[in-house]
Design a protein around this motif. Structure first.
Motif, mmCIF file in Angstrom:
data_model
loop_
_atom_site.group_PDB
_atom_site.id
_atom_site.type_symbol
_atom_site.label_atom_id
_atom_site.label_comp_id
_atom_site.label_asym_id
_atom_site.label_seq_id
_atom_site.Cartn_x
_atom_site.Cartn_y
_atom_site.Cartn_z
ATOM 1 N N GLU A 47 -7.448 -25.137 12.023
ATOM 2 C CA GLU A 47 -7.301 -26.580 12.232
ATOM 3 C C GLU A 47 -8.253 -27.312 11.280
ATOM 4 O O GLU A 47 -9.444 -27.018 11.231
ATOM 5 N N PRO A 104 -9.164 -35.552 9.407
ATOM 6 C CA PRO A 104 -7.847 -36.005 8.963
ATOM 7 C C PRO A 104 -7.645 -35.701 7.477
ATOM 8 O O PRO A 104 -8.612 -35.534 6.729
ATOM 9 N N LYS A 125 -7.572 -44.123 8.835
ATOM 10 C CA LYS A 125 -7.531 -43.137 9.918
ATOM 11 C C LYS A 125 -6.088 -42.711 10.198
ATOM 12 O O LYS A 125 -5.782 -41.520 10.318
ATOM 13 N N ALA A 126 -5.197 -43.700 10.296
ATOM 14 C CA ALA A 126 -3.788 -43.380 10.548
ATOM 15 C C ALA A 126 -3.197 -42.613 9.375
ATOM 16 O O ALA A 126 -2.397 -41.685 9.556
ATOM 17 N N GLU A 142 -3.719 -38.890 9.459
ATOM 18 C CA GLU A 142 -2.852 -38.156 10.383
ATOM 19 C C GLU A 142 -1.444 -37.964 9.805
ATOM 20 O O GLU A 142 -0.771 -36.997 10.105
ATOM 21 N N LYS A 143 -1.012 -38.918 8.962
ATOM 22 C CA LYS A 143 0.322 -38.847 8.342
ATOM 23 C C LYS A 143 0.196 -39.197 6.866
ATOM 24 O O LYS A 143 0.619 -40.268 6.433
ATOM 25 N N HIS A 200 5.419 -32.857 9.995
ATOM 26 C CA HIS A 200 4.668 -33.200 11.210
ATOM 27 C C HIS A 200 3.364 -32.403 11.267
ATOM 28 O O HIS A 200 3.237 -31.357 10.630
ATOM 29 N N TRP A 201 2.418 -32.943 11.999
ATOM 30 C CA TRP A 201 1.147 -32.268 12.257
ATOM 31 C C TRP A 201 0.946 -32.239 13.766
ATOM 32 O O TRP A 201 0.695 -33.262 14.383
ATOM 33 N N ASP A 202 1.117 -31.062 14.328
ATOM 34 C CA ASP A 202 0.897 -30.862 15.762
ATOM 35 C C ASP A 202 -0.484 -30.220 15.893
ATOM 36 O O ASP A 202 -0.656 -29.027 15.635
ATOM 37 N N HIS A 203 -1.481 -31.009 16.261
ATOM 38 C CA HIS A 203 -2.882 -30.568 16.193
ATOM 39 C C HIS A 203 -3.118 -29.252 16.931
ATOM 40 O O HIS A 203 -2.592 -29.027 18.018
#
Length: 545
Positions: free
Chosen positions: A45, A49, A201-202, A205-206, A217-220
């Motif tokens: 992980e 970000p 920040k957003a 994530e994307k 997609h990012w599934d943490h």
């Protein structure tokens, strides 16, 4: 590797970065790309970000490298070619570069890649207000020091960057830097679209990039799925439909998934399988000499280990008390090489016979003598702890190191496992380590400068870069700066060797071994399986067809 911090599996995960935790169990999250020619790859992980200039470990670096194209790219052997750049032209003393971009490059949101896409991103990275982990990579650009002042808004720009037009900008440096045209191939130098600044920040994530892949997609803590970018026109020839990075916290579970065909590739081999992986009929094995170095760092602020006579004696004693070959033979089953310097055998200018390299050779008798000399200055018996991330296969290495130090030096040494790579790196970043801790480096670009200046310069200390132990030596800094100003590579490498001789005496970190580029692929992978100059799989070239 911090560059990258390597997560690590017994041999080593890697990346242009800090060696990350080679991470355990992955989920089988449903993907919109199910059934396509998707390569599934082992990962940890990401610590942060996915913002290029705040990514200095392999968990984030591996997907980041595939999402963002830079001015130059590197082939499998580390040879640089212009990618987004049409040309990178120095003046006579390499203190100014004029950069022209190829036209037609776009981000995956459809907006154009312009000169300002680079200058704003680099200034954001350099600006202290934004606290980016790769900030020190920009330290040679004019205006960097001004962006370290208090009271900044975060939007101030590097004065050394000037936009000429949409596809041209100039870079003024505060010193000659002959490595600059290679350095800009590192992830931190990626361009960013305007959407980034509205909500960093957003964006993390994307992320929206311009590379061979885009984010699906990012599934943490489960997976990061990338799909092929149909608009990419760069140097990579993409042979698959996407790469899904599966997050593991147990490298043995990942290996078993490779055997079962549930995972396609991993760039490390768990300790439990190092004896058998080359003859394992259920996997495709790979093991060749590599560019990743495994070390441990003792903070320069630690009592009895400061950069003074006592500290140097203790560091040298600890280094000589470790039998590196025994660890490689018994723990790694031969898939590594004892370190003789601070770079790697794959690095231009490498030498195994620098002055001070004897400090990396096993000599228990001399180790005891040096320790006794240090005790005559100030008595110390420990305890000395060795921290590592428990999710990456490092346990048998550090068990062996601690046992050797107990037996060969008679000191109170112990291990301190930290559950995940993310927690481990956070403790280092926040300067919470009270003993030695595992470090490693996978190169960001093929130059000794990347292993030396980025890890041990004063400019990279105090949270401004990847100098995790906050080592500072002005003589070392000066030699690196002279090397950066050298007119040719041979002259530069001689100066980098002299700089290394200072490190071999001071030992801000203790080099242990070079990881082989070792890994396994599933039998599902039909073509393109190899490793590159960073000890990473050639993700773009792999295919199941």
């Amino acid at each position: 590797m911090k560059k990258k911090a390597l997560a690590f599996a017994a041999v080593a995960c890697s990346m242009a970065m800090l060696l990350s935790a080679c991470g355990g169990s992955s989920s089988n999250t449903a993907s919109s790309t199910a059934g396509a020619n998707i390569i599934t790859a082992y990962n940890s992980e990401p610590q942060n970000p996915l913002i290029p200039s705040n990514t200095n470990e392999t968990g984030g670096g591996k997907p980041g490298d595939l999402l963002f194209s830079r001015l130059v790219s590197f082939d499998k052997d580390g040879k640089a070619s212009n990618e987004v750049a049409e040309s990178i032209t120095p003046n006579d003393d390499a203190t100014q570069y004029t950069i022209k971009l190829k036209s037609g490059w776009k981000f995956t949101d459809g907006t154009p890649v312009t000169a300002e896409s680079f200058t704003k991103a680099w200034s954001y990275a350099a600006n202290a207000k934004n606290a980016q982990k790769a900030s020190s990579f920009f330290s040679t650009i004019k205006g960097y020091d001004e962006l370290k002042a208090d009271g900044l808004k975060g939007t101030e720009q590097l004065s050394g960057l000037k936009v000429v037009d949409d596809t041209t900008f100039t870079v003024d440096l505060n010193q000659s830097d002959s490595v600059f045209p290679i350095k800009v191939g590192y992830l931190a130098f990626a361009p960013l679209p305007e959407s980034f600044y509205k909500d960093p920040k957003a964006f993390g994530e994307k992320p929206v990039g311009n590379g061979p892949y885009k984010l699906d997609h990012w599934d943490h803590n489960k997976e990061i799925a990338l799909v092929k970018n149909p608009d990419y026109k760069g140097n990579e020839q993409v042979k698959n439909d996407g790469v899904t990075f599966k997050v593991y916290t147990d490298d043995s579970a990942a290996y078993r998934d490779i055997q079962a065909g549930n995972l396609d590739v991993m760039e490390s081999v768990p300790a439990a399988f190092t004896k058998t992986f080359k003859t394992d009929k259920k996997v495709q094995a790979y093991s060749e000499a590599g560019s990743v170095i495994q070390t441990f760092t003792i903070p320069s602020t630690l009592d009895h280990f400061k950069n003074d006579e006592e500290g140097q004696l203790r560091r040298q004693a600890i280094s000589m008390a470790i039998d590196r070959q025994q660890i490689i033979d018994k723990v790694l089953n031969g898939i590594g090489t004892p370190a003789t310097d601070f770079t790697s055998p794959k690095t231009p200018g490498y030498s195994d016979s620098l002055t001070g390299s004897d400090n990396l050779k096993f000599n228990a008798k001399k180790a005891k003598e040096l320790w006794a000399k240090a005790d005559a200055i100030s008595k110390y018996d420990g305890p000395l702890t060795f921290s590592y991330n428990a999710d990456g296969g490092a346990k048998p290495i550090y068990d062996a190191v601690v046992n050797q130090l107990k037996n060969n030096l008679g000191i109170d040494a112990s291990t301190n496992p930290i559950p995940t790579f993310q927690e481990f790196r956070d403790a280092i970043t926040n300067r919470q380590m009270t003993g030695a801790f595992r470090t490693g480096w996978q190169p960001d670009y093929p130059s000794a400068e990347n292993y030396l200046w980025q890890l041990y310069s004063s400019a990279a200390a105090d949270g401004k870069g990847s100098n995790d132990g906050d080592y500072k030596n002005p003589d070392f800094d000066a030699l690196c700066l002279q090397a950066a100003a050298a007119k040719d590579t041979d002259s530069a490498n001689k100066l980098y060797q002299q700089a290394q001789e200072i490190l071999l005496k001071d030992l801000p970190a203790i080099p242990l071994y070079y990881s082989n580029a070792s890994g396994v692929a599933s039998l599902n992978v039909k073509s393109g399986y190899a490793f590159d100059w960073q000890n990473l799989p050639t993700y773009t070239e792999m295919s199941k067809k």
